[in-house]
Design a protein around this motif. Structure first.
Motif, PDB file in Angstrom:
ATOM      1  N   TYR A  23      45.108 -15.722 -26.128  1.00 21.90           N
ATOM      2  CA  TYR A  23      44.138 -16.657 -25.547  1.00 21.90           C
ATOM      3  C   TYR A  23      44.430 -16.872 -24.057  1.00 21.90           C
ATOM      4  CZ  TYR A  23      41.291 -20.770 -24.742  1.00 21.90           C
ATOM      5  OH  TYR A  23      40.358 -21.645 -24.237  1.00 21.90           O
ATOM      6  N   ALA A  24      45.698 -17.055 -23.753  1.00 21.21           N
ATOM      7  CA  ALA A  24      46.080 -17.247 -22.349  1.00 21.21           C
ATOM      8  C   ALA A  24      45.714 -16.011 -21.530  1.00 21.21           C
ATOM      9  CB  ALA A  24      47.578 -17.531 -22.242  1.00 21.21           C
ATOM     10  N   LEU A  25      45.824 -14.863 -22.147  1.00 22.73           N
ATOM     11  CA  LEU A  25      45.512 -13.614 -21.445  1.00 22.73           C
ATOM     12  C   LEU A  25      44.042 -13.564 -21.040  1.00 22.73           C
ATOM     13  CD1 LEU A  25      46.503 -10.750 -20.643  1.00 22.73           C
ATOM     14  CD2 LEU A  25      45.817  -9.982 -22.921  1.00 22.73           C
ATOM     15  N   ILE A  26      43.145 -14.034 -21.920  1.00 18.42           N
ATOM     16  CA  ILE A  26      41.721 -13.901 -21.611  1.00 18.42           C
ATOM     17  C   ILE A  26      41.109 -15.158 -21.000  1.00 18.42           C
ATOM     18  CG2 ILE A  26      41.295 -12.027 -23.231  1.00 18.42           C
ATOM     19  CD1 ILE A  26      40.398 -13.936 -25.325  1.00 18.42           C
ATOM     20  N   TYR A  27      41.638 -16.324 -21.324  1.00 15.39           N
ATOM     21  CA  TYR A  27      41.042 -17.547 -20.785  1.00 15.39           C
ATOM     22  C   TYR A  27      41.998 -18.370 -19.927  1.00 15.39           C
ATOM     23  CZ  TYR A  27      36.920 -16.728 -23.628  1.00 15.39           C
ATOM     24  OH  TYR A  27      35.781 -16.181 -24.162  1.00 15.39           O
ATOM     25  N   GLY A  28      43.214 -17.935 -19.777  1.00 14.94           N
ATOM     26  CA  GLY A  28      44.157 -18.671 -18.950  1.00 14.94           C
ATOM     27  C   GLY A  28      44.083 -18.224 -17.499  1.00 14.94           C
ATOM     28  N   SER A  29      45.092 -18.571 -16.737  1.00 18.60           N
ATOM     29  CA  SER A  29      45.123 -18.181 -15.333  1.00 18.60           C
ATOM     30  C   SER A  29      45.072 -16.658 -15.230  1.00 18.60           C
ATOM     31  CB  SER A  29      46.391 -18.701 -14.669  1.00 18.60           C
ATOM     32  OG  SER A  29      46.981 -19.736 -15.413  1.00 18.60           O
ATOM     33  N   LEU A  45      38.840 -12.227 -31.144  1.00 18.26           N
ATOM     34  CA  LEU A  45      38.225 -13.553 -31.101  1.00 18.26           C
ATOM     35  C   LEU A  45      36.756 -13.483 -31.513  1.00 18.26           C
ATOM     36  CD1 LEU A  45      37.957 -16.539 -30.313  1.00 18.26           C
ATOM     37  CD2 LEU A  45      37.662 -15.802 -27.943  1.00 18.26           C
ATOM     38  N   GLY A  46      36.043 -12.538 -30.959  1.00 15.59           N
ATOM     39  CA  GLY A  46      34.619 -12.407 -31.260  1.00 15.59           C
ATOM     40  C   GLY A  46      34.396 -12.130 -32.733  1.00 15.59           C
ATOM     41  N   GLN A  47      35.211 -11.278 -33.290  1.00 14.97           N
ATOM     42  CA  GLN A  47      35.041 -10.939 -34.697  1.00 14.97           C
ATOM     43  C   GLN A  47      35.350 -12.144 -35.582  1.00 14.97           C
ATOM     44  OE1 GLN A  47      37.711  -8.571 -36.850  1.00 14.97           O
ATOM     45  NE2 GLN A  47      36.148  -8.732 -38.482  1.00 14.97           N
ATOM     46  N   THR A  48      36.388 -12.888 -35.228  1.00 17.15           N
ATOM     47  CA  THR A  48      36.722 -14.098 -35.981  1.00 17.15           C
ATOM     48  C   THR A  48      35.581 -15.105 -35.932  1.00 17.15           C
ATOM     49  OG1 THR A  48      39.069 -13.813 -35.506  1.00 17.15           O
ATOM     50  CG2 THR A  48      38.347 -16.029 -36.108  1.00 17.15           C
ATOM     51  N   ALA A  49      35.025 -15.288 -34.752  1.00 14.88           N
ATOM     52  CA  ALA A  49      33.924 -16.240 -34.608  1.00 14.88           C
ATOM     53  C   ALA A  49      32.697 -15.775 -35.391  1.00 14.88           C
ATOM     54  CB  ALA A  49      33.582 -16.416 -33.132  1.00 14.88           C
ATOM     55  N   GLU A  50      32.417 -14.476 -35.309  1.00 21.10           N
ATOM     56  CA  GLU A  50      31.250 -13.950 -36.027  1.00 21.10           C
ATOM     57  C   GLU A  50      31.433 -14.077 -37.532  1.00 21.10           C
ATOM     58  OE1 GLU A  50      31.029 -10.044 -34.365  1.00 21.10           O
ATOM     59  OE2 GLU A  50      30.424 -10.816 -32.402  1.00 21.10           O
ATOM     60  N   ALA A  51      32.636 -13.809 -38.013  1.00 18.18           N
ATOM     61  CA  ALA A  51      32.884 -13.917 -39.448  1.00 18.18           C
ATOM     62  C   ALA A  51      32.732 -15.362 -39.911  1.00 18.18           C
ATOM     63  CB  ALA A  51      34.288 -13.401 -39.770  1.00 18.18           C
ATOM     64  N   ALA A  52      33.254 -16.291 -39.123  1.00 20.90           N
ATOM     65  CA  ALA A  52      33.127 -17.705 -39.493  1.00 20.90           C
ATOM     66  C   ALA A  52      31.659 -18.116 -39.501  1.00 20.90           C
ATOM     67  CB  ALA A  52      33.910 -18.573 -38.512  1.00 20.90           C
ATOM     68  N   ALA A  80      36.216 -22.035 -35.263  1.00 27.99           N
ATOM     69  CA  ALA A  80      36.794 -20.693 -35.407  1.00 27.99           C
ATOM     70  C   ALA A  80      37.465 -20.260 -34.103  1.00 27.99           C
ATOM     71  CB  ALA A  80      35.714 -19.694 -35.806  1.00 27.99           C
ATOM     72  N   VAL A  81      36.840 -20.565 -32.978  1.00 28.27           N
ATOM     73  CA  VAL A  81      37.431 -20.207 -31.686  1.00 28.27           C
ATOM     74  C   VAL A  81      38.762 -20.944 -31.516  1.00 28.27           C
ATOM     75  CG1 VAL A  81      37.163 -20.335 -29.183  1.00 28.27           C
ATOM     76  CG2 VAL A  81      35.215 -19.697 -30.603  1.00 28.27           C
ATOM     77  N   ARG A  82      38.752 -22.237 -31.842  1.00 27.15           N
ATOM     78  CA  ARG A  82      39.995 -22.996 -31.736  1.00 27.15           C
ATOM     79  C   ARG A  82      41.059 -22.429 -32.674  1.00 27.15           C
ATOM     80  NH1 ARG A  82      41.844 -27.489 -34.992  1.00 27.15           N
ATOM     81  NH2 ARG A  82      43.625 -28.484 -33.969  1.00 27.15           N
ATOM     82  N   GLY A  83      40.652 -22.121 -33.904  1.00 31.57           N
ATOM     83  CA  GLY A  83      41.617 -21.591 -34.868  1.00 31.57           C
ATOM     84  C   GLY A  83      42.229 -20.284 -34.379  1.00 31.57           C
ATOM     85  N   TRP A  84      41.399 -19.435 -33.847  1.00 33.07           N
ATOM     86  CA  TRP A  84      41.916 -18.166 -33.328  1.00 33.07           C
ATOM     87  C   TRP A  84      42.878 -18.436 -32.166  1.00 33.07           C
ATOM     88  CZ3 TRP A  84      42.189 -15.534 -28.746  1.00 33.07           C
ATOM     89  CH2 TRP A  84      42.556 -14.187 -28.825  1.00 33.07           C
ATOM     90  N   ALA A  85      42.500 -19.350 -31.300  1.00 29.80           N
ATOM     91  CA  ALA A  85      43.346 -19.658 -30.138  1.00 29.80           C
ATOM     92  C   ALA A  85      44.709 -20.186 -30.582  1.00 29.80           C
ATOM     93  CB  ALA A  85      42.650 -20.673 -29.241  1.00 29.80           C
ATOM     94  N   LEU A  86      44.714 -21.070 -31.573  1.00 33.10           N
ATOM     95  CA  LEU A  86      45.989 -21.614 -32.044  1.00 33.10           C
ATOM     96  C   LEU A  86      46.837 -20.523 -32.696  1.00 33.10           C
ATOM     97  CD1 LEU A  86      44.861 -25.049 -33.554  1.00 33.10           C
ATOM     98  CD2 LEU A  86      46.043 -24.628 -31.395  1.00 33.10           C
ATOM     99  N   GLN A 104      33.266 -26.454 -21.413  1.00 30.46           N
ATOM    100  CA  GLN A 104      33.953 -27.649 -21.908  1.00 30.46           C
ATOM    101  C   GLN A 104      34.696 -27.372 -23.211  1.00 30.46           C
ATOM    102  OE1 GLN A 104      30.666 -30.376 -21.933  1.00 30.46           O
ATOM    103  NE2 GLN A 104      30.772 -30.722 -19.725  1.00 30.46           N
ATOM    104  N   LEU A 105      34.099 -26.524 -24.024  1.00 30.46           N
ATOM    105  CA  LEU A 105      34.769 -26.120 -25.268  1.00 30.46           C
ATOM    106  C   LEU A 105      36.129 -25.508 -24.956  1.00 30.46           C
ATOM    107  CD1 LEU A 105      34.872 -25.259 -28.296  1.00 30.46           C
ATOM    108  CD2 LEU A 105      33.562 -23.228 -27.646  1.00 30.46           C
ATOM    109  N   TYR A 106      36.139 -24.615 -23.986  1.00 29.31           N
ATOM    110  CA  TYR A 106      37.393 -23.968 -23.646  1.00 29.31           C
ATOM    111  C   TYR A 106      38.352 -24.927 -22.933  1.00 29.31           C
ATOM    112  CZ  TYR A 106      35.590 -19.613 -25.437  1.00 29.31           C
ATOM    113  OH  TYR A 106      35.102 -18.650 -26.282  1.00 29.31           O
TER     114      TYR A 106
END
Lengths: 241, 241
Positions: B113-119, B75-82, B101-107, B192-194
DNA sequence: GTCTATAGGCGGATAGAC
DNA sequence: GTCTATCCGCCTATAGAC
């Protein structure tokens, strides 16, 4: 009449056992998570045999569905009760009260919160029967905005042209009597509210935010402002945004 | 030299097997969720025997930790590249690009994504070693705000008096060179983004938001505005908020 | 590093007696 | 409604041979 009494007693017993099953299931939800919810473990803990549970819940997923509906209803009822307490206040304060009630419920019921707003349970899809309970908080927020709109106390957030078609579609679905600007902002604020709560609950605020109650109250107030609500008390601060 | 070659070949093989294990584990994550991740099932699918995996990951939790670090890094690399792609644009546009970019990676990686930002995964606590990878997106957003602040293109969001102590504490921890108003607003916007992404990903927007890409772009732009970034292009709409 | 074998668990779901 | 018994599957983790 004695047959009536018997039937009544049986019905009562069934309700009580059903409640005991759900209570124990909630306890296990907290310990092991929804993915590992097990009828067998619930039965063992209740001193029953696993096959007996199938008379109450035909499958593990049905038990899960019952827990989900209960959680949505518990949250909805908490939010509605909190709203009742401040129903005479201005809409912005009512908004904040509902947000704080949702957060309070979430902090008090973290595993049930994860069940309804956390990652989906793999292999489980919630049936349509969960929708009414799931809608309660949203309807409450819409009602607050409706009151503000009718009282002319509602500003219109910006709405770029390319979002207008979607905004009008959402408005027709959710609250045709409100402006599309308001409905669009509400949906975003709704998601953002749960982002704030989720981050606090799931540990993302650890070592970042300490005074979370104050932080949240301010964030909820800014969300209220974002959907067009301006409270007299907070007008000065909000306007300078 | 032959011993060097041998060692090199062994090291390469180890890296390849480790990668294969993680790939298969990610596949199972998607199918069954993190809570049910099983070394045995991974081994079976790879044609290995379960005990062999313990040479690569001493326990199930260590495998999970590796997957979490990989996900944060991806995720971090995708965001940095974007961000690199638009690094010449104004800060508001760079903010929006990172959000998208964060949304795109999540989709594209919903289960990671659920693993790092979900329950949270029940019974699992992430070790400190995940922190650097987890911080990458946040640092990127802080950097954008820093540039805007140094370029004087940053408005100060409101900050009520009762939040100021916490705001100053957070600022000292996260970005002492930025105003407390900015840091506080950033932390809220970050959560809020997340929230927006999580609601889309976890199905809460089903039957509510259809044109999610447009909806998200607008929401991200409003978050940018909320932290004090105003893009020249969106200045008109944002100012009328 | 990989194998077999093993210990000692866990699960969902059903049939059929009472 | 509850019981026993059963089918058939799953898991983490270790010991010890090769």
């Amino acid at each position: 009449m004695s047959s009536d009494t018997t039937r009544g007693a049986r019905a009562r017993a069934r309700i009580e056992v059903t409640a005991a099953i759900k209570d124990e299931a909630r306890r296990q939800l907290a310990a092991d998570g929804a993915a590992k919810l097990s009828l067998r473990a619930v039965a063992r803990e209740l001193g029953m045999v696993s096959s007996a549970l199938y008379r109450y819940f035909p499958s593990r997923d049905d038990l899960l569905t019952a827990l989900i509906i209960d959680a949505y209803d518990s949250l909805g009822q908490t939010a509605e009760a909190a709203h009742e307490e401040v129903v005479e206040a201005d809409p912005a304060q009512r908004w904040i009260a509902v947000c704080e009630a949702v957060r309070g419920w979430a902090l008090g019921h973290p595993h049930e919160y994860a069940l309804i707003y956390g990652s989906p349970v793999p292999g489980y899809t919630a049936p349509e029967t969960t929708v009414p309970a799931a809608s309660r908080v949203g309807l409450l927020l819409i009602g607050i905005l409706r009151d503000a709109h009718q009282g002319l106390g509602l500003a219109k957030p910006p709405l770029p042209a390319d979002l207008r078609p979607e905004a009008e579609r959402m408005t027709a679905d959710l609250a045709p009597d409100l402006p599309p600007e308001t409905v669009t902002a509400l949906v975003a604020a709704w998601a953002q509210l749960y982002g704030l709560i989720g981050f606090e609950l799931f540990g993302q605020f650890n070592r970042v935010v300490e005074d979370r109650t104050t932080f949240f109250r301010h964030a909820a107030a800014r969300l209220a402002h974002g959907v067009g609500l301006v409270s007299p008390q907070q007008g000065r601060a909000a306007k300078s945004a």
